[in-house]
Structure formats: structure tokens, C-alpha cells
Design a protein around this motif. Structure first.
Motif, PDB file in Angstrom:
ATOM      1  N   TYR A  51       0.845  -1.199   0.000  1.00 37.25           N
ATOM      2  CA  TYR A  51       0.000   0.000   0.000  1.00 37.25           C
ATOM      3  C   TYR A  51       0.874   1.241   0.000  1.00 37.25           C
ATOM      4  O   TYR A  51       1.869   1.294   0.724  1.00 37.25           O
ATOM      5  N   THR A  52       0.496   2.199  -0.760  1.00 34.42           N
ATOM      6  CA  THR A  52       1.311   3.431  -0.765  1.00 34.42           C
ATOM      7  C   THR A  52       1.062   4.180   0.539  1.00 34.42           C
ATOM      8  O   THR A  52       0.058   3.943   1.233  1.00 34.42           O
ATOM      9  N   GLU A  89      -5.051   7.555   4.146  1.00 37.24           N
ATOM     10  CA  GLU A  89      -6.504   7.557   3.946  1.00 37.24           C
ATOM     11  C   GLU A  89      -7.189   6.659   4.976  1.00 37.24           C
ATOM     12  O   GLU A  89      -8.199   7.016   5.565  1.00 37.24           O
ATOM     13  N   GLU A 123       0.102   7.091   0.875  1.00 38.99           N
ATOM     14  CA  GLU A 123      -1.140   7.857   0.723  1.00 38.99           C
ATOM     15  C   GLU A 123      -2.357   7.030   1.135  1.00 38.99           C
ATOM     16  O   GLU A 123      -3.224   7.498   1.860  1.00 38.99           O
ATOM     17  N   LYS A 124      -2.356   5.745   0.665  1.00 36.44           N
ATOM     18  CA  LYS A 124      -3.472   4.848   1.012  1.00 36.44           C
ATOM     19  C   LYS A 124      -3.537   4.645   2.525  1.00 36.44           C
ATOM     20  O   LYS A 124      -4.604   4.662   3.113  1.00 36.44           O
ATOM     21  N   GLN A 125      -2.356   4.460   3.116  1.00 37.80           N
ATOM     22  CA  GLN A 125      -2.309   4.238   4.558  1.00 37.80           C
ATOM     23  C   GLN A 125      -2.864   5.448   5.308  1.00 37.80           C
ATOM     24  O   GLN A 125      -3.608   5.303   6.273  1.00 37.80           O
TER      25      GLN A 125
END
Ligand code: ADP
Length: 269
Positions: A17-18, A24, A20-22
Motif C-alpha cells: 500500500y502506498t 486515507e 497515501e493509502k495508509q
């Protein structure tokens, strides 16, 4: 080998997971915790006056109270609980409108000193009961024209002045002052009351945060007054400042743009 171990593959995917995703996911988790806490707080705050009113009304219905004076006392208590419930629902509605950004500020020019004079008149009874005085600072200008949403700034001033009365000692003082600058006016609401302990200051604008729960409940607070003040002032692209010393008092202040007509802002002594 990888395809033989699906669990490991899933693990790898999760780690991929990037950032950014984390972030979010973290934001969503925080919002979920916040939502749950808020719902729990609201339910609790609604339940307390509702149960009290329900208790009084049912006791009266059961006919246990024969004495007319006691009956009146019970009815008055039920009415007070229902009034508190009404204030709470009103404040919740205001706050939810302010937070969803459903409202636009209706900006006009008005004399904020004249507005405060009216608020003083409305709150005089409350202050007199506790031999308190509401006044303008002796050096306060006579007419101060600012730009803002008149109705909402009225709510801000009412909430701040009400708090300055509530969290004060009998015989205490509340002062309002305006400092007129070139472009803006700083509005001050000062009291010589109980003050706020330093670690609590950063929390007092949170919904339902109370420094002293029992004291606030006794004086009929909803715990939403300062959250509303903060939202309204931020809606005017300004922010609220607080300085306070325990046992000495507190000062709340914020800035508003000065209305164009400089000539009406005369500094009289
Ligand atoms: P409440 O309905 O409890 O008054 P507010 O949001 O208006 O809710 O205020 C939050 C808390 O901040 C209050 O419970 C009180 O502890 C503290 N507070 C607010 N104004 C003052 C003040 N002028 N002096 C001392 N404490 C204050």
C-alpha cells in the motif's frame, strides 16, 4: 513459491500500500472513532434532561404528589429540563449546519457596541441575581462599525458574555472592549472569574468539553457554546484567542474587519 502461500502474498500486497493509502485509512479510522464518540456524547447529553423530565411527569401522573406546592415544584423542574433539552437540540442543529458548510455568512456592516448594549440588557437580570456588573471598558470607543454576519456575531457575543457570567463569582465583573485598528477591530470579552487551567485551554472549544462538569451542568450549559463560537469566527476567516489565569479570570478575543466608514469609528473617552 510465492503462489503456494496465499497468506504471504496478501501480506505483501498489504505492505505494498502506498503511504497515501495508509493515510486515507488512518483518516477514516480517526473519523470513525470521532463519530462514535460524538454519538455517545450526544445520546448521553440528550438522555440526562429527558430522563429527568420523564421522571417528574410520571410521578405527577401516578398521583403520588397530593400537595399543590410540590406539584408546581415538580412541573417547574420538568419544564427546566425540557428547556435545557431544547437549548441542546438548537445548539446541535446550529453546529451541524456550521460544520457541513450548509450556511453562508450574510455579511453586512453594523455597530457591534450597540449590539453588545442590547445583549447586556437581556442578560442584566441574570447578572443582577449574582450582584455582577456588565460594562464596557472605560476607554472603549462609542460606536464601532464592523463587517460580519450580524445574527451570528450576536450569538458569539451572547455565548462569550454568558460564559463570563456563568464561570464567575458572585459580585464579579464582565467587561467588553474594542480595539480599533486600521483595517480591523479586536473584540475583547473579559471577566475576573474562575479562570481556566492551562492544560484545559486547548480543549475548551471541543464539543461537550467541560473543565468542571458539575459546575457547568448546574449553570445550564450545553457544552457546545464555544464550539459554535469557534465555527462562526472561523467562518469569518478569523480565530478566537484565550488568555486565562485560574482564580483571576479569562479574556476571549477575536478580530473582525472594520466597516469602510472610518468617520463613524470615533474614539470617545
Ligand atoms: P458550557 O455549556 O459548558 O458553558 P462552552 O462550550 O460554552 O460550554 O464552554 C466549555 C467550557 O469552557 C465550560 O464548561 C467551562 O469549563 C469553560 N469556560 C468557558 N468560558 C469560560 C470562562 N469565561 N471562564 C472560565 N471557564 C470558561
Amino acid at each position: 513459491k510465492e503462489h503456494l502461500n496465499p497468506l504471504r502474498r496478501i501480506n505483501l500486497e498489504i505492505f505494498n500500500y502506498t503511504e497515501e493509502k495508509q493515510k486515507e485509512i488512518d483518516d477514516l479510522k480517526r473519523m470513525e472513532v470521532f463519530r462514535r464518540e460524538f454519538l455517545a456524547n450526544v445520546s448521553h447529553e440528550l438522555k440526562t434532561p429527558l430522563f429527568a423530565a420523564q421522571g417528574f411527569v410520571h410521578t405527577l401522573l401516578d398521583g403520588a404528589v397530593k400537595d399543590k406546592n410540590v406539584r408546581t415544584k415538580f412541573l417547574k423542574k420538568a419544564a427546566k429540563s425540557l428547556d435545557g433539552l431544547n437549548d441542546l437540540v438548537q445548539d446541535l442543529l446550529t453546529l451541524s449546519q456550521l460544520e457541513t458548510g450548509d450556511i453562508t455568512m450574510r455579511i453586512s456592516s453594523f455597530d457591534i457596541r450597540a449590539m453588545v448594549e442590547e445583549i447586556f440588557d437581556q442578560l442584566e437580570g441574570k447578572a443582577e441575581k449574582r450582584t455582577m456588573t456588565l460594562a464596557f471598558d472605560p476607554n472603549c470607543p462609542q460606536a464601532v462599525y464592523v463587517q460580519g454576519d450580524e445574527r451570528r456575531i450576536n450569538q458569539v457575543m451572547t455565548n462569550l458574555i454568558t460564559n463570563a457570567i456563568k464561570y464567575n463569582n458572585d459580585g464579579g465583573h464582565v467587561w467588553v472592549d474594542f480595539e480599533v485598528g486600521k483595517q480591523e477591530v479586536t473584540v475583547f470579552v473579559k471577566d475576573d472569574g474562575l479562570g481556566i487551567p492551562a492544560p484545559d485551554i486547548k480543549h475548551i472549544f471541543e464539543r461537550f468539553y467541560r473543565v468542571d462538569k458539575s459546575r457547568s451542568k448546574d449553570s445550564g450549559g450545553t457544552g457546545l457554546g464555544l464550539a459554535i463560537v469557534k465555527h462562526i469566527i472561523e467562518g469569518h476567516k478569523s480565530h478566537v484567542m484565550v488568555t486565562s489565569t485560574v482564580g483571576k479570570g479569562s479574556t476571549f478575543s477575536f478580530k473582525l474587519p472594520l466597516a469602510g466608514a472610518e468617520e463613524v469609528n470615533t474614539k470617545e473617552q
